[in-house]
Design a protein around this motif. Structure first.
Motif, PDB file in Angstrom:
ATOM      1  N   GLU A 207       0.841  -1.188   0.000  1.00 26.66           N
ATOM      2  CA  GLU A 207       0.000   0.000   0.000  1.00 26.66           C
ATOM      3  C   GLU A 207       0.879   1.242   0.000  1.00 26.66           C
ATOM      4  OE1 GLU A 207      -3.900  -0.622   2.497  1.00 26.66           O
ATOM      5  OE2 GLU A 207      -2.187  -1.414   3.621  1.00 26.66           O
ATOM      6  N   ALA A 208       0.308   2.342  -0.488  1.00 27.70           N
ATOM      7  CA  ALA A 208       1.034   3.614  -0.474  1.00 27.70           C
ATOM      8  C   ALA A 208       0.034   4.756  -0.441  1.00 27.70           C
ATOM      9  CB  ALA A 208       1.931   3.739  -1.697  1.00 27.70           C
ATOM     10  N   SER A 209       0.373   5.814   0.285  1.00 25.52           N
ATOM     11  CA  SER A 209      -0.464   7.004   0.313  1.00 25.52           C
ATOM     12  C   SER A 209       0.430   8.233   0.287  1.00 25.52           C
ATOM     13  CB  SER A 209      -1.338   7.031   1.573  1.00 25.52           C
ATOM     14  OG  SER A 209      -0.559   7.288   2.732  1.00 25.52           O
ATOM     15  N   VAL A 210      -0.080   9.310  -0.307  1.00 22.84           N
ATOM     16  CA  VAL A 210       0.654  10.566  -0.359  1.00 22.84           C
ATOM     17  C   VAL A 210      -0.335  11.712  -0.215  1.00 22.84           C
ATOM     18  CG1 VAL A 210       0.563  10.702  -2.898  1.00 22.84           C
ATOM     19  CG2 VAL A 210       2.329  11.940  -1.642  1.00 22.84           C
ATOM     20  N   PHE A 211      -0.041  12.624   0.699  1.00 22.72           N
ATOM     21  CA  PHE A 211      -0.935  13.746   0.988  1.00 22.72           C
ATOM     22  C   PHE A 211      -2.379  13.265   1.198  1.00 22.72           C
ATOM     23  CE2 PHE A 211       2.552  15.844  -1.360  1.00 22.72           C
ATOM     24  CZ  PHE A 211       2.931  16.753  -0.381  1.00 22.72           C
ATOM     25  N   GLY A 212      -2.504  12.105   1.858  1.00 19.89           N
ATOM     26  CA  GLY A 212      -3.825  11.572   2.175  1.00 19.89           C
ATOM     27  C   GLY A 212      -4.509  10.837   1.055  1.00 19.89           C
ATOM     28  N   LEU A 213      -3.856  10.685  -0.104  1.00 20.83           N
ATOM     29  CA  LEU A 213      -4.451  10.003  -1.249  1.00 20.83           C
ATOM     30  C   LEU A 213      -3.897   8.592  -1.378  1.00 20.83           C
ATOM     31  CD1 LEU A 213      -4.200  12.875  -3.902  1.00 20.83           C
ATOM     32  CD2 LEU A 213      -6.309  12.057  -2.824  1.00 20.83           C
ATOM     33  N   ASN A 214      -4.762   7.650  -1.719  1.00 21.29           N
ATOM     34  CA  ASN A 214      -4.347   6.281  -1.985  1.00 21.29           C
ATOM     35  C   ASN A 214      -3.666   6.243  -3.343  1.00 21.29           C
ATOM     36  OD1 ASN A 214      -4.179   3.577  -2.741  1.00 21.29           O
ATOM     37  ND2 ASN A 214      -6.088   3.025  -1.723  1.00 21.29           N
ATOM     38  N   MET A 215      -2.378   5.953  -3.390  1.00 13.71           N
ATOM     39  CA  MET A 215      -1.631   6.055  -4.640  1.00 13.71           C
ATOM     40  C   MET A 215      -2.030   5.001  -5.662  1.00 13.71           C
ATOM     41  SD  MET A 215       2.227   7.282  -3.750  1.00 13.71           S
ATOM     42  CE  MET A 215       2.431   7.861  -5.435  1.00 13.71           C
ATOM     43  N   PHE A 216      -2.595   3.894  -5.227  1.00 15.38           N
ATOM     44  CA  PHE A 216      -2.981   2.857  -6.170  1.00 15.38           C
ATOM     45  C   PHE A 216      -4.470   2.922  -6.513  1.00 15.38           C
ATOM     46  CE2 PHE A 216       0.551   0.510  -3.771  1.00 15.38           C
ATOM     47  CZ  PHE A 216       1.521   1.103  -4.559  1.00 15.38           C
ATOM     48  N   GLY A 217      -5.279   3.388  -5.581  1.00 15.52           N
ATOM     49  CA  GLY A 217      -6.720   3.470  -5.837  1.00 15.52           C
ATOM     50  C   GLY A 217      -7.161   4.799  -6.414  1.00 15.52           C
ATOM     51  N   GLU A 218      -6.334   5.851  -6.242  1.00 18.15           N
ATOM     52  CA  GLU A 218      -6.696   7.186  -6.725  1.00 18.15           C
ATOM     53  C   GLU A 218      -5.567   7.783  -7.549  1.00 18.15           C
ATOM     54  OE1 GLU A 218      -9.152   9.408  -3.479  1.00 18.15           O
ATOM     55  OE2 GLU A 218      -7.596   8.241  -2.475  1.00 18.15           O
ATOM     56  N   ILE A 219      -5.038   6.973  -8.457  1.00 19.33           N
ATOM     57  CA  ILE A 219      -3.870   7.389  -9.223  1.00 19.33           C
ATOM     58  C   ILE A 219      -4.172   8.611 -10.078  1.00 19.33           C
ATOM     59  CG2 ILE A 219      -4.353   5.823 -11.131  1.00 19.33           C
ATOM     60  CD1 ILE A 219      -0.889   6.823  -9.714  1.00 19.33           C
ATOM     61  N   ASP A 220      -5.408   8.768 -10.555  1.00 13.54           N
ATOM     62  CA  ASP A 220      -5.747   9.939 -11.372  1.00 13.54           C
ATOM     63  C   ASP A 220      -5.620  11.228 -10.561  1.00 13.54           C
ATOM     64  OD1 ASP A 220      -6.228   8.417 -13.607  1.00 13.54           O
ATOM     65  OD2 ASP A 220      -8.359   8.183 -13.201  1.00 13.54           O
ATOM     66  N   GLU A 221      -6.032  11.188  -9.291  1.00 13.64           N
ATOM     67  CA  GLU A 221      -5.900  12.361  -8.419  1.00 13.64           C
ATOM     68  C   GLU A 221      -4.431  12.612  -8.078  1.00 13.64           C
ATOM     69  OE1 GLU A 221      -8.275  14.534  -7.390  1.00 13.64           O
ATOM     70  OE2 GLU A 221      -9.527  13.470  -8.831  1.00 13.64           O
ATOM     71  N   VAL A 222      -3.687  11.528  -7.858  1.00 14.60           N
ATOM     72  CA  VAL A 222      -2.269  11.661  -7.522  1.00 14.60           C
ATOM     73  C   VAL A 222      -1.513  12.315  -8.674  1.00 14.60           C
ATOM     74  CG1 VAL A 222      -0.131  10.390  -7.052  1.00 14.60           C
ATOM     75  CG2 VAL A 222      -2.255   9.730  -5.910  1.00 14.60           C
ATOM     76  N   ARG A 223      -1.853  11.955  -9.904  1.00 17.83           N
ATOM     77  CA  ARG A 223      -1.125  12.480 -11.064  1.00 17.83           C
ATOM     78  C   ARG A 223      -1.307  13.983 -11.246  1.00 17.83           C
ATOM     79  NH1 ARG A 223      -2.450   7.298 -14.941  1.00 17.83           N
ATOM     80  NH2 ARG A 223      -0.601   6.067 -14.345  1.00 17.83           N
TER      81      ARG A 223
END
Length: 345
Positions: A207-223
């Motif tokens: 699992e991974a998260s950045v700034f409260g975002l799930n990096m694998f489940g919310e990759i569009d938001e992370v990008r």
């Protein structure tokens, strides 16, 4: 051909021809046949003759079938692009369009809950600074974890189809306004780790998260907050550095009145001001790397992944890039991979 011949028979009912028109080739053959008859009768195909019946068929039937199939096949292509496994990117579950998350997004509360769960699952020894494999983290840095201002990776693992384990249970925490270096030899898994974090490769586990975002489940938001400098330069030969940066400003949603300011600052930061209007194909290898770094940094990227950013540069250029990264780390999580101990230091 063998399907079109029997369907084109004048004795075939209109309903059967209409149903078979959803096969584009058959619709084309029947439409051309009807158009040929209309032309031979001297009336041609006009708005008034679209519904004229020729051999139990009309040109308008074909047009309607094509319009419907255009949208149907377009949606089918988008669906299959999301669910079919591919070399790059993370595939969605087959029912992804039925989920609330797809239509409404994931609530910020869910993001915070997921991030808090990752925090609580950490090893107690690491939290207390008692584990000799980890450097103790100061209280002020630990506070960044509570607010989500960090990138947390837990038990990340990647196994390829041939059974090779490229990444083995990696757990890291990288903090806002700091530079984190992944140091290792070729084949150590540095690039694979970054590729997983950018969504190019799906993880086998972890699992991974950045700034409260799930990096694998919310990759569009992370990008939307992500900048990447890949290991190999991906540049367009006939675009200049200025045009590359302008293009990525558009991708990242930089306001129009701020674009030139961002471009000028980035060109100065990466020491490409004198090459701003030169085609990228004329740049040296080191200059191309500088441009790739600039592309990753521009637009206020909050998380920047740099894969061997100074490869191909001389020592002076490398030091300038190091200084630039240090001067621009505020408000960002900067992660770079390298072979060199001095660069990691």
């Amino acid at each position: 051909y063998f399907a079109v011949v029997p369907v084109g028979d004048p004795g075939v009912a209109t309903g059967a021809k209409t149903a078979l028109s959803f096969i584009p080739n058959i619709a084309m053959a029947l439409c051309v046949d009807a158009m040929a008859v209309l032309e031979s009768n001297g009336v041609g195909v006009t708005a008034a003759t679209l519904n004229d019946v020729v051999h139990n068929y009309t040109v308008w039937i074909a047009f309607r079938a094509w319009i419907i199939m255009f949208f149907f096949l377009g949606l089918l292509a988008l669906y299959l692009d999301n669910v079919l496994p591919k070399e790059y990117g993370i595939s969605q579950p087959f029912y992804f369009f039925l989920t609330k998350k797809y239509w409404c997004g994931e609530s910020h509360q869910n993001n915070r809950d997921g991030h808090q769960r990752l925090l609580e699952e950490e090893d107690d020894q690491e939290l207390n600074g008692d584990n000799r494999d980890f450097e103790a983290v100061g209280r002020n840095i630990r506070e960044l974890e509570k607010t989500g201002e960090c990138l947390k990776v837990r038990n990340l693992r990647k196994v390829y189809g041939n059974g090779k384990e490229a990444v083995k249970k990696v757990s890291l925490t990288m903090y806002n306004s700091q530079i984190f270096a992944l140091l290792g030899h070729n084949g150590a898994g540095k690039t694979t780790t970054l590729s997983i974090l950018t969504g190019m490769y799906p993880p086998t586990a972890g699992e991974a998260s950045v700034f409260g975002l799930n990096m694998f489940g919310e990759i569009d938001e992370v990008r939307k907050i992500l900048g990447v400098c890949p290991q190999f330069d991906i540049l367009l030969d006939l675009l200049t550095p200025k045009e590359h940066l302008e293009l990525f400003c558009m991708f990242k949603g930089v306001p129009k009145d701020k674009v030139q300011e961002e471009i000028n600052k980035t060109l100065i930061d990466v020491d490409l001001e004198s090459k701003r209007n030169s085609y990228s194909k004329t740049l040296s290898g080191g200059q191309k790397r500088k441009l790739s770094v600039g592309i990753a940094m521009i637009g206020g990227s909050k998380i920047v992944l740099l894969d061997e950013p100074t490869s191909g540069m001389d020592l002076t250029a490398r030091r300038k890039i190091w200084d630039m990264l240090k001067n621009n780390k505020q408000g960002r999580i900067l992660i770079l991979t390298t072979h060199f101990m001095d660069e990691a230091d």
